[in-house]
Design a protein around this motif. Structure first.
Motif, PDB file in Angstrom:
ATOM      1  N   LYS A  10       0.835  -1.216   0.000  1.00 43.94           N
ATOM      2  CA  LYS A  10       0.000   0.000   0.000  1.00 43.94           C
ATOM      3  C   LYS A  10       0.862   1.255   0.000  1.00 43.94           C
ATOM      4  O   LYS A  10       0.541   2.232  -0.673  1.00 43.94           O
ATOM      5  CB  LYS A  10      -0.945  -0.005   1.198  1.00 43.94           C
ATOM      6  N   LEU A  13       2.257   1.676  -3.424  1.00 42.51           N
ATOM      7  CA  LEU A  13       1.198   2.153  -4.312  1.00 42.51           C
ATOM      8  C   LEU A  13       0.930   3.642  -4.095  1.00 42.51           C
ATOM      9  O   LEU A  13       0.757   4.396  -5.056  1.00 42.51           O
ATOM     10  CB  LEU A  13      -0.081   1.340  -4.099  1.00 42.51           C
ATOM     11  N   LYS A  14       0.942   4.055  -2.844  1.00 44.91           N
ATOM     12  CA  LYS A  14       0.719   5.478  -2.541  1.00 44.91           C
ATOM     13  C   LYS A  14       1.836   6.340  -3.145  1.00 44.91           C
ATOM     14  O   LYS A  14       1.565   7.375  -3.768  1.00 44.91           O
ATOM     15  CB  LYS A  14       0.664   5.678  -1.025  1.00 44.91           C
ATOM     16  N   GLN A  17       1.472   6.441  -6.893  1.00 46.80           N
ATOM     17  CA  GLN A  17       0.362   7.315  -7.277  1.00 46.80           C
ATOM     18  C   GLN A  17       0.780   8.783  -7.193  1.00 46.80           C
ATOM     19  O   GLN A  17       0.424   9.581  -8.069  1.00 46.80           O
ATOM     20  CB  GLN A  17      -0.864   7.059  -6.396  1.00 46.80           C
ATOM     21  N   ASN A 107       2.534   2.552 -11.789  1.00 46.57           N
ATOM     22  CA  ASN A 107       1.459   2.599 -10.792  1.00 46.57           C
ATOM     23  C   ASN A 107       0.471   1.453 -11.024  1.00 46.57           C
ATOM     24  O   ASN A 107       0.044   0.777 -10.079  1.00 46.57           O
ATOM     25  CB  ASN A 107       0.737   3.949 -10.872  1.00 46.57           C
ATOM     26  N   GLN A 108       0.125   1.233 -12.278  1.00 51.65           N
ATOM     27  CA  GLN A 108      -0.814   0.154 -12.619  1.00 51.65           C
ATOM     28  C   GLN A 108      -0.233  -1.211 -12.262  1.00 51.65           C
ATOM     29  O   GLN A 108      -0.940  -2.075 -11.759  1.00 51.65           O
ATOM     30  CB  GLN A 108      -1.170   0.220 -14.108  1.00 51.65           C
ATOM     31  N   ASP A 111      -0.465  -1.690  -8.555  1.00 46.65           N
ATOM     32  CA  ASP A 111      -1.861  -1.952  -8.181  1.00 46.65           C
ATOM     33  C   ASP A 111      -2.267  -3.377  -8.568  1.00 46.65           C
ATOM     34  O   ASP A 111      -2.960  -4.050  -7.804  1.00 46.65           O
ATOM     35  CB  ASP A 111      -2.788  -0.933  -8.838  1.00 46.65           C
ATOM     36  N   ASP A 112      -1.833  -3.828  -9.734  1.00 46.06           N
ATOM     37  CA  ASP A 112      -2.116  -5.211 -10.138  1.00 46.06           C
ATOM     38  C   ASP A 112      -1.480  -6.197  -9.149  1.00 46.06           C
ATOM     39  O   ASP A 112      -2.094  -7.202  -8.773  1.00 46.06           O
ATOM     40  CB  ASP A 112      -1.597  -5.493 -11.548  1.00 46.06           C
ATOM     41  N   ARG A 114      -0.816  -5.582  -6.025  1.00 47.24           N
ATOM     42  CA  ARG A 114      -1.598  -5.483  -4.781  1.00 47.24           C
ATOM     43  C   ARG A 114      -2.847  -6.345  -4.870  1.00 47.24           C
ATOM     44  O   ARG A 114      -3.186  -7.075  -3.933  1.00 47.24           O
ATOM     45  CB  ARG A 114      -1.989  -4.030  -4.509  1.00 47.24           C
ATOM     46  N   LEU A 115      -3.531  -6.298  -6.003  1.00 46.75           N
ATOM     47  CA  LEU A 115      -4.739  -7.100  -6.174  1.00 46.75           C
ATOM     48  C   LEU A 115      -4.426  -8.599  -6.151  1.00 46.75           C
ATOM     49  O   LEU A 115      -5.156  -9.381  -5.513  1.00 46.75           O
ATOM     50  CB  LEU A 115      -5.444  -6.737  -7.485  1.00 46.75           C
ATOM     51  N   GLN A 118      -3.785  -9.550  -2.588  1.00 45.58           N
ATOM     52  CA  GLN A 118      -5.054  -9.645  -1.851  1.00 45.58           C
ATOM     53  C   GLN A 118      -5.764 -10.958  -2.167  1.00 45.58           C
ATOM     54  O   GLN A 118      -6.287 -11.618  -1.270  1.00 45.58           O
ATOM     55  CB  GLN A 118      -5.983  -8.484  -2.209  1.00 45.58           C
TER      56      GLN A 118
END
Length: 144
Positions: A10, A13-14, A17, A107-108, A111-112, A114-115, A118
């Motif tokens: 996270k 990612l922050k 971003q 960034n993408q 995020d990918d 991170r997903l 998860q």
């Protein structure tokens, strides 16, 4: 440990971003500069065309004609100079766009990741829950 990894992701990612937002802002600024430089060139070319037309409509004495030609030559030089400035602005705008695209893709990708993380954590929890349920069922079955 998983919670710690999620927090790190996270945070990454922050930060990604923020970099992406900064790059987008720089790109927007470069687009505005490019628009200003384009408008400046159009204005100079319009001045040149207007003065050229004005000078051609009147009969001038030789000294006035020479001044008019010199003036038009200066305007043409200004147009040429502005064209070089515009080319530089276009190059800077292109670099800013490429930088923004790079940051956006980075960034993408985070995020990918991170997903996926998860989903892996969710799947792991489901397996652990199922294992506990299976163990409880086995214990009840052995008691009877």
């Amino acid at each position: 440990m998983a919670d710690s990894k999620s927090k790190r992701i996270k945070l990454l990612l922050k930060l990604a971003q923020q970099k992406c937002d900064e790059a987008a802002q720089q790109f927007t600024q470069q687009l505005e500069i490019l628009e200003q430089q384009t408008q400046q060139l159009a204005t100079l070319k319009q001045y040149y065309a207007d003065y050229e037309k004005q000078f051609s409509q009147f009969h001038m004495r030789p000294d006035e004609l020479e001044k008019a030609r010199t003036f038009l030559a200066h305007l043409q030089d200004a147009c040429s100079s502005q064209e070089r400035v515009l080319e530089q602005a276009q190059a800077q705008c292109q670099r800013a766009k490429e930088h923004w695209q790079k940051e956006h893709h980075r960034n993408q990708a985070i995020d990918d990741y991170r997903l996926r993380h998860q989903q892996e954590q969710h799947s792991l929890r489901q397996k652990q829950d199922q294992k506990l349920i299976d163990e409880q069922v086995m214990l009840r079955y052995r008691r009877n």
